[in-house]
Design a protein around this motif. Structure first.
Motif, PDB file in Angstrom:
ATOM      1  N   MET A 143       0.865  -1.254   0.083  1.00  0.00           N
ATOM      2  CA  MET A 143       0.148  -0.132  -0.048  1.00  0.00           C
ATOM      3  C   MET A 143       0.944   1.279   0.000  1.00  0.00           C
ATOM      4  N   ASP A 144       1.811   1.285   0.838  1.00  0.00           N
ATOM      5  CA  ASP A 144       2.837   2.441   0.889  1.00  0.00           C
ATOM      6  C   ASP A 144       3.444   2.687  -0.338  1.00  0.00           C
ATOM      7  N   THR A 145       4.026   1.502  -1.117  1.00  0.00           N
ATOM      8  CA  THR A 145       4.530   1.594  -2.303  1.00  0.00           C
ATOM      9  C   THR A 145       3.709   2.325  -3.356  1.00  0.00           C
ATOM     10  N   ILE A 146       2.591   1.883  -3.442  1.00  0.00           N
ATOM     11  CA  ILE A 146       1.537   2.013  -4.525  1.00  0.00           C
ATOM     12  C   ILE A 146       1.095   3.372  -4.436  1.00  0.00           C
ATOM     13  N   TYR A 147       0.814   3.954  -3.040  1.00  0.00           N
ATOM     14  CA  TYR A 147       0.138   5.060  -2.911  1.00  0.00           C
ATOM     15  C   TYR A 147       1.170   6.096  -2.984  1.00  0.00           C
ATOM     16  N   SER A 148       2.421   6.099  -2.659  1.00  0.00           N
ATOM     17  CA  SER A 148       3.362   6.718  -3.194  1.00  0.00           C
ATOM     18  C   SER A 148       3.603   7.243  -4.524  1.00  0.00           C
ATOM     19  N   ARG A 149       3.586   5.943  -5.115  1.00  0.00           N
ATOM     20  CA  ARG A 149       3.869   6.148  -6.762  1.00  0.00           C
ATOM     21  C   ARG A 149       2.657   6.840  -7.436  1.00  0.00           C
ATOM     22  N   LYS A 150       1.281   6.489  -6.883  1.00  0.00           N
ATOM     23  CA  LYS A 150       0.276   7.055  -7.413  1.00  0.00           C
ATOM     24  C   LYS A 150      -0.045   8.745  -7.203  1.00  0.00           C
ATOM     25  N   THR A 151       0.651   9.100  -6.154  1.00  0.00           N
ATOM     26  CA  THR A 151       0.614  10.393  -5.502  1.00  0.00           C
ATOM     27  C   THR A 151       1.811  11.231  -6.183  1.00  0.00           C
ATOM     28  N   GLY A 152       2.623  10.609  -7.078  1.00  0.00           N
ATOM     29  CA  GLY A 152       3.771  11.279  -7.512  1.00  0.00           C
ATOM     30  C   GLY A 152       5.054  11.372  -6.517  1.00  0.00           C
ATOM     31  N   GLY A 153       4.874  10.372  -5.751  1.00  0.00           N
ATOM     32  CA  GLY A 153       5.935  10.550  -4.429  1.00  0.00           C
ATOM     33  C   GLY A 153       5.644  11.616  -3.639  1.00  0.00           C
ATOM     34  N   LYS A 154       4.912  12.564  -3.814  1.00  0.00           N
ATOM     35  CA  LYS A 154       4.158  13.740  -2.837  1.00  0.00           C
ATOM     36  C   LYS A 154       3.681  13.212  -1.553  1.00  0.00           C
ATOM     37  N   TYR A 155       3.110  12.097  -1.263  1.00  0.00           N
ATOM     38  CA  TYR A 155       2.779  11.647  -0.235  1.00  0.00           C
ATOM     39  C   TYR A 155       3.303  10.260   0.156  1.00  0.00           C
ATOM     40  N   ARG A 156       3.215   9.948   1.608  1.00  0.00           N
ATOM     41  CA  ARG A 156       3.508   8.627   1.947  1.00  0.00           C
ATOM     42  C   ARG A 156       2.333   8.196   2.881  1.00  0.00           C
TER      43      ARG A 156
END
Length: 101
Positions: free
Chosen positions: A66-79
């Protein structure tokens, strides 16, 4: 229960328009992970968070994914941040001892 949670999120997002891009991405990432039973937003208003039902054996892998995918989908802007909890017995009534009244 998990399916109902996920359907509830879809309704909140599409029918009531009370979700946001980040929450929708987080739910999408979680329901794709092995071991996730369901997910939905909660506590909206300021971006909120999600509540996700996860099989205990899959927890560590789901959090990492979840952390990896979410970070990628938000352009690394959010963790993503995680707060782990277990379900309890819920609210119920009980009688107070006479000395406590």
């Amino acid at each position: 229960m998990g399916q109902l949670m996920t359907e509830s999120h879809k309704s909140l997002s599409e029918d009531f328009d009370v979700s946001c891009y980040e929450l929708d991405q987080l739910v999408e990432a979680t329901i794709a992970a092995r071991g996730v039973l369901g997910s939905r937003m909660t506590g909206g208003g300021f971006g909120g968070c999600t509540v996700t039902l996860v099989e205990r054996a899959a927890l560590a892998d789901v959090v990492k994914e979840m952390d990896t995918i979410y970070s990628r989908k938000t352009g690394g802007k959010y963790r993503a941040q995680f707060y782990l909890a277990q379900p309890g017995n819920g609210a119920r009534t009980f009688e107070l001892a006479e000395s406590m009244r």
